[in-house]
Scaffold this motif. Structure first.
Motif, short mmCIF file in Angstrom:
data_model
loop_
_atom_site.label_atom_id
_atom_site.label_comp_id
_atom_site.label_asym_id
_atom_site.label_seq_id
_atom_site.Cartn_x
_atom_site.Cartn_y
_atom_site.Cartn_z
N ARG A 191 0.23 -1.64 -0.14
CA ARG A 191 0.12 -0.03 0.36
C ARG A 191 1.27 1.58 0.34
O ARG A 191 1.09 2.65 -0.80
CB ARG A 191 -1.02 0.30 1.68
N TRP A 247 2.30 1.43 -3.87
CA TRP A 247 1.19 1.60 -4.72
C TRP A 247 1.05 3.05 -3.79
O TRP A 247 0.81 4.19 -5.16
CB TRP A 247 0.45 0.77 -4.00
N THR A 248 0.32 4.00 -2.83
CA THR A 248 0.14 5.35 -3.30
C THR A 248 1.00 6.95 -3.74
O THR A 248 1.08 7.04 -3.74
CB THR A 248 -0.48 5.58 -1.29
N ARG A 267 2.63 4.74 -8.32
CA ARG A 267 1.71 3.20 -8.61
C ARG A 267 2.82 3.02 -10.20
O ARG A 267 2.55 1.58 -10.22
CB ARG A 267 0.17 3.01 -8.11
N ASN A 268 2.24 4.12 -10.45
CA ASN A 268 3.42 3.74 -12.01
C ASN A 268 4.74 3.24 -12.81
O ASN A 268 4.30 2.66 -13.11
CB ASN A 268 3.07 4.73 -13.11
#
Length: 318
Positions: A22, A25-26, A29-30
């Motif tokens: 998490r 990802w935050t 993410r790309n």
């Protein structure tokens, strides 16, 4: 972060991986999707290398003494192309991981700043809270980067190892038990050594905090006048030296324990490696494997050893 007074176990790993995912990802993410995709492509490329290498060996050994470039050339060009593609993917992945680590580090420190600016002032009077805050300040960005590298390392090494194991199983399934048995001691050693390092680092937090205080007093411009006026330099320096001596003494004990475990694991793993080599020799001499398949298996085992080594370094680092 574990609750104060608790210690992490392997049962906590799924939750930790979820929290890490998490956070990554935050933060980006790309970039995470890009690096993960490159790792999958690298894993497939390494598996393809084994089969292409076997084709090269077959072509070379099948034309021993009468080398025909028309037969050797295509698999050799394919091997070079796959190798270049894998190296390029790793280079891009490495640079993008550096950017992702910086993004994750910033977000981790942002969390620390949010807590430290909203928490009640009385919390700063608690040594336990301040120890945790000092750990977060000192290691927040470093541990965030370690989290990224550990997470990506697990994904990349695991996927690549599975691809190599599948390729080796296709060539000769009898080699797989030796691979697993040889890796087990390294995993146990890495787990024990990492847990030992965790306890040492956590236990040294009060020592580090006190030494930091003393450094600021002894080297700070504002405190220089009081240190000289009250003749405190000698007393504070002795206290500082005592704390540092305690840290180094504990570090020596830690290094001794970790070195002993590492030596034992290395000797055990090396013994299994010798057994693997003996197995390859037996398979070849009994005509259960061709020389080309033997060479491809050696190449695959070398690649697999690197991936397993990366896996057992990445997972305990979390």
């Amino acid at each position: 972060m574990h609750p104060e007074g608790s210690e992490g176990t392997w049962r906590d790993l799924p939750r930790l991986l979820g929290d890490s995912m998490r956070l990554v990802w935050t933060s980006g993410r790309n970039i995470f999707l890009l690096t993960s995709s490159l790792q999958l492509l690298t894993a497939l490329g390494v598996a393809v290398q084994l089969f292409v290498a076997k084709a090269v060996f077959d072509a070379v050994l099948g034309n021993a003494g009468t080398a025909d470039l028309a037969e050797i050339g295509p698999p050799l060009v394919a091997l070079v192309a796959v190798t270049v593609a894998v190296d390029l993917a790793r280079a891009i992945q490495g640079e993008q991981s550096r950017v992702l680590g910086e993004l994750v580090g910033r977000r981790a420190i942002d969390r620390v700043l949010d807590v430290s600016t909203r928490i009640d002032l009385l919390a700063f009077e608690s040594p336990e809270f301040y120890d945790r805050l000092q750990r977060a300040r000192a290691q927040g960005q470093y541990r965030a980067l370690q989290t990224v590298n550990g997470l990506l390392g697990i994904v990349g090494s695991l996927v690549t190892a599975v691809a190599i194991v599948f390729a080796l199983a296709t060539i000769q399934p009898l080699l797989l038990p030796f691979v697993l048995i040889g890796y087990l001691p390294l995993w146990v050693v890495a787990s024990l050594n990492t847990r030992d390092l965790y306890h040492y680092t956590r236990g040294m937090t009060p020592n580090d905090r006190q030494r930091s205080y003393l450094q600021n007093v002894l080297m700070g411009r504002n405190s220089a006048k009081e240190v000289r006026a009250f003749n405190l330099a000698g007393f504070l320096r002795r206290r500082y030296d005592t704390l540092y001596d305690e840290r180094i003494a504990e570090l020596r004990k830690l290094a001794k324990r970790r070195t002993g475990r590492a030596l034992l694991g290395s000797v055990t793993s090396s013994a299994v490696t010798v057994g693997t080599i003996a197995m390859l020799a037996w398979l070849y001499t009994t005509d259960r494997m061709s020389l080309a398949a033997d060479g491809a298996a050696v190449f695959g085992l070398y690649q697999l050893a690197n991936q397993l080594r990366g896996l057992h370094m990445s997972a305990p680092s979390l």
